[in-house]
Structures are given as structure tokens and as C-alpha cells.
Write a protein that holds these residues in place. Sequence first.
Motif, PDB file in Angstrom:
ATOM      1  N   GLY A 185       0.807  -1.217   0.000  1.00 14.18           N
ATOM      2  CA  GLY A 185       0.000   0.000   0.000  1.00 14.18           C
ATOM      3  C   GLY A 185       0.836   1.261   0.000  1.00 14.18           C
ATOM      4  N   ALA A 186       1.890   1.281   0.813  1.00 16.14           N
ATOM      5  CA  ALA A 186       2.735   2.477   0.880  1.00 16.14           C
ATOM      6  C   ALA A 186       3.456   2.715  -0.438  1.00 16.14           C
ATOM      7  N   ALA A 187       3.921   1.648  -1.082  1.00 14.94           N
ATOM      8  CA  ALA A 187       4.604   1.793  -2.362  1.00 14.94           C
ATOM      9  C   ALA A 187       3.660   2.297  -3.437  1.00 14.94           C
ATOM     10  N   GLN A 188       2.419   1.807  -3.406  1.00 13.22           N
ATOM     11  CA  GLN A 188       1.434   2.255  -4.379  1.00 13.22           C
ATOM     12  C   GLN A 188       1.137   3.742  -4.204  1.00 13.22           C
TER      13      GLN A 188
ATOM     14  N   ASP B 171      -4.447   9.018   6.373  1.00  8.59           N
ATOM     15  CA  ASP B 171      -3.194   8.987   5.634  1.00  8.59           C
ATOM     16  C   ASP B 171      -2.149   8.094   6.304  1.00  8.59           C
ATOM     17  N   TRP B 172      -2.481   7.476   7.461  1.00  3.43           N
ATOM     18  CA  TRP B 172      -1.504   6.581   8.093  1.00  3.43           C
ATOM     19  C   TRP B 172      -2.127   5.263   8.569  1.00  3.43           C
ATOM     20  N   TRP B 173      -3.436   5.269   8.837  1.00  4.75           N
ATOM     21  CA  TRP B 173      -4.122   4.024   9.221  1.00  4.75           C
ATOM     22  C   TRP B 173      -4.729   3.433   7.954  1.00  4.75           C
ATOM     23  N   HIS B 174      -4.015   2.498   7.330  1.00  5.10           N
ATOM     24  CA  HIS B 174      -4.428   1.923   6.051  1.00  5.10           C
ATOM     25  C   HIS B 174      -5.356   0.731   6.307  1.00  5.10           C
ATOM     26  N   GLN B 175      -6.475   0.704   5.621  1.00  7.88           N
ATOM     27  CA  GLN B 175      -7.470  -0.315   5.909  1.00  7.88           C
ATOM     28  C   GLN B 175      -8.174  -0.771   4.645  1.00  7.88           C
ATOM     29  N   SER B 176      -8.726  -1.957   4.717  1.00  2.00           N
ATOM     30  CA  SER B 176      -9.460  -2.511   3.587  1.00  2.00           C
ATOM     31  C   SER B 176     -10.522  -3.464   4.100  1.00  2.00           C
ATOM     32  N   VAL B 177     -11.501  -3.729   3.265  1.00  2.00           N
ATOM     33  CA  VAL B 177     -12.482  -4.772   3.531  1.00  2.00           C
ATOM     34  C   VAL B 177     -12.326  -5.807   2.423  1.00  2.00           C
ATOM     35  N   ASN B 178     -12.281  -7.078   2.801  1.00  2.00           N
ATOM     36  CA  ASN B 178     -11.972  -8.151   1.868  1.00  2.00           C
ATOM     37  C   ASN B 178     -13.048  -9.229   1.894  1.00  2.00           C
ATOM     38  N   VAL B 179     -13.249  -9.850   0.754  1.00  2.00           N
ATOM     39  CA  VAL B 179     -14.001 -11.097   0.683  1.00  2.00           C
ATOM     40  C   VAL B 179     -12.977 -12.199   0.442  1.00  2.00           C
TER      41      VAL B 179
ATOM     42  N   LYS C 160       2.172   2.260  10.123  1.00  2.00           N
ATOM     43  CA  LYS C 160       3.549   2.449  10.595  1.00  2.00           C
ATOM     44  C   LYS C 160       3.736   3.950  10.777  1.00  2.00           C
ATOM     45  N   LYS C 161       3.769   4.374  12.047  1.00  2.00           N
ATOM     46  CA  LYS C 161       3.849   5.798  12.353  1.00  2.00           C
ATOM     47  C   LYS C 161       4.692   5.999  13.609  1.00  2.00           C
ATOM     48  N   ASP C 162       5.777   6.737  13.453  1.00  2.92           N
ATOM     49  CA  ASP C 162       6.683   7.007  14.571  1.00  2.92           C
ATOM     50  C   ASP C 162       7.127   5.691  15.218  1.00  2.92           C
TER      51      ASP C 162
ATOM     52  N   ARG D  87       3.643  -3.762  17.128  1.00  2.43           N
ATOM     53  CA  ARG D  87       5.053  -3.697  17.522  1.00  2.43           C
ATOM     54  C   ARG D  87       5.379  -2.262  17.928  1.00  2.43           C
ATOM     55  N   PHE D  88       6.197  -2.106  18.978  1.00  2.00           N
ATOM     56  CA  PHE D  88       6.534  -0.793  19.513  1.00  2.00           C
ATOM     57  C   PHE D  88       8.046  -0.622  19.435  1.00  2.00           C
ATOM     58  N   SER D  89       8.462   0.414  18.723  1.00  4.61           N
ATOM     59  CA  SER D  89       9.883   0.612  18.457  1.00  4.61           C
ATOM     60  C   SER D  89      10.650   0.954  19.734  1.00  4.61           C
ATOM     61  N   ILE D  90      11.580   0.102  20.109  1.00  8.94           N
ATOM     62  CA  ILE D  90      12.423   0.371  21.267  1.00  8.94           C
ATOM     63  C   ILE D  90      13.372   1.527  20.962  1.00  8.94           C
ATOM     64  N   ASP D  91      13.867   1.577  19.719  1.00 12.22           N
ATOM     65  CA  ASP D  91      14.774   2.662  19.327  1.00 12.22           C
ATOM     66  C   ASP D  91      14.126   4.024  19.529  1.00 12.22           C
ATOM     67  N   LYS D  92      12.898   4.174  18.988  1.00 11.92           N
ATOM     68  CA  LYS D  92      12.242   5.487  19.014  1.00 11.92           C
ATOM     69  C   LYS D  92      11.711   5.832  20.404  1.00 11.92           C
ATOM     70  N   LEU D  93      11.225   4.858  21.145  1.00  9.83           N
ATOM     71  CA  LEU D  93      10.692   5.140  22.474  1.00  9.83           C
ATOM     72  C   LEU D  93      11.793   5.515  23.462  1.00  9.83           C
ATOM     73  N   THR D  94      12.988   4.996  23.242  1.00 11.64           N
ATOM     74  CA  THR D  94      14.098   5.305  24.145  1.00 11.64           C
ATOM     75  C   THR D  94      15.016   6.387  23.595  1.00 11.64           C
ATOM     76  N   GLY D  95      14.789   6.797  22.325  1.00 10.11           N
ATOM     77  CA  GLY D  95      15.663   7.777  21.710  1.00 10.11           C
ATOM     78  C   GLY D  95      17.077   7.269  21.500  1.00 10.11           C
ATOM     79  N   THR D  96      17.192   5.955  21.284  1.00  8.83           N
ATOM     80  CA  THR D  96      18.500   5.313  21.145  1.00  8.83           C
ATOM     81  C   THR D  96      18.578   4.575  19.818  1.00  8.83           C
ATOM     82  N   ASP D  97      19.678   4.740  19.108  1.00  8.56           N
ATOM     83  CA  ASP D  97      19.900   4.001  17.872  1.00  8.56           C
ATOM     84  C   ASP D  97      20.520   2.651  18.207  1.00  8.56           C
ATOM     85  N   LEU D  98      19.717   1.606  18.137  1.00 10.84           N
ATOM     86  CA  LEU D  98      20.163   0.257  18.479  1.00 10.84           C
ATOM     87  C   LEU D  98      20.537  -0.562  17.258  1.00 10.84           C
TER      88      LEU D  98
END
Length: 288
Positions: A18-21, A32-40, A65-67, A105-116
Motif C-alpha cells: 500500500g505504501a509503495a502504491q 493517511d496513516w491508518w491503512h485499511q481494507s475490507v476483503n471477501v 507504521k507511524k513514529d 510492535r513498539f519501536s524500542i529505538d524510538k521510544l528510548t531515543g536510542t539508535d540500536l
Amino acid sequence: MKYKALIAGALLASSWTGAAQAADSDPQYVSDWWHQSVNVVGSYHTRFGPQFNNDVYLEYEAFAKKDWFDFYGYLDLTNFFGVGNSNANGVFDHGSPMFMEIEPRFSIDKLTGTDLSFGPFKEWYFANNYIYDMGRNSDSRQNTWYMGLGTDIDTHSDIGLSLNVYAKYQWENYGAANENSWDGYRFKVKYFVPITDLWGGKLSYIGFTNFDWGSDLRDKSDRSRTSNSIASSHILSLNYDHWHVSTVARYFHNGGQWADGQEVNFGNGPFEVKSTGWGYYLVVGYNF
């Protein structure tokens, strides 16, 4: 004791493509960040339980995927269209009203401000995989939480790759012997390979595999159950701004931790477990 043949979301494709499209066009969506669809979704010979399952159902799917937040999930209304076999009872015929799976999933890098990051490992996450089958009673209900560590891999190409490893806590599990306990582990690998532009859309190959091991279910029950299982999905997806079509082949090994070839009897006569082999899906969806 009743065991329900699980329905799992067939489609991971839109969460990768979706992001590439959107980068090549400017489609209008609700968010613009919560991408959703309905499928059969039409499924054939899925093997999450001891018997084949065929169904046509309605699915809501979302990814983001945001922050520091990375998310994929779906919600299925099983047997929504009344098409399937006797193992596919769902929302309108006294089966499970809802089946869902989410992977926050919660980014440890971004939440701690550390580049791991180091080597090929770009970012690290506190990773979760939660599965819930609402069921009509405790013997037809599943409630499972996998929790652990995840990472994205730098492939130095357009190929996307992520890895997650989890410990599992098992609450309800259709009355199985491993309920309300820590019971095993899961390793999940996901990858995305863009192939080509086709018929005005983007054709991609997506794969994801769950390796489950270390469960005590076999030791706590009998030879019909196993301590490990594998489910490996292989998707060809054609994506447009708002529509997508996917075909899915999913390989099961001891699907749902049922031992392939064993004989079981749920009160309606004995039958042979068929939990190893291929199942298939066809998905048509609308992104909004």
C-alpha cells in the motif's frame, strides 16, 4: 470436547504494498496513516484444526507504521456468506461470531531515543502477536498472546524483511490441556518482493511463516496433539489504489498442533487428522 477449525487472515499483501502504491499516485483514503481494507476471502482446505475447512467470509484488515508504532491486524466474520463445509460454522449459524489477529510492535529505538541498529538490523521492537476467537463458549474459544522481540532487516534492496521471536501465553484454547499457562515459542518471518507493474497495478510476492515449538500440549494430552507446528503462506498480490486481488497458498505442518495421520473421535465417529498439506485462499478487497 469441541475443537474449532481456525480461520486465519489470508492477506498480508496490502500492508507491504500500500505504501509503495501511494508513492506513485495520490489516492484518497479515510486516513493517511491508518491503512485499511475490507476483503471477501474464499478459503479451501485450510488445516488449523484436525479437519479440512472451507469457507467464504468477510474480513476487515488494517496496517499502520507511524513514529514508534507498527501494526498489522485483521478481523474475520466467519462463514459470513453461508458458503462452506460443516466445520465452518460462523457468525450467523451458531459458530464463532468473530476471529481476529493483531500484531502490534513498539519501536524500542524510538521510544528510548536510542539508535540500536547494527549490522543488518535496522530497528528493534517490543513485538506482540495476539489471537482471539470469540466462540460461543469456552470450548469454542481461543485467547493467545505471543510477546517478544522483533527487528527489521536491511536487505540493501526493495525486498522487505522482518523477524520476530515470541514466548506464548495460552489462555483459552478450545478446551485443550495447555490452557492458562506459558506454553512454547513462535518465530515469525515476513518478507515482501516487488515483481513488476502489471495491468495498471503492482504485482508483488509476499511471504510469512510461523514456526511454533516448545509446547507442552502433547505431553499434557495424547498422541493426537503435537509440541510444534508450521504455517507458511505464499501470496501473489495485484494492488491498485483502491482494489487488490490476491491468491494464497499456505503450507501447514501439524496445523493447530494436531498430529497428522492420527485417529480422533469427537463423538460422531473416528476420522483421520489431516493437518499437514496445502490450503488455498482467493482474496478480493477494497482499500479505503
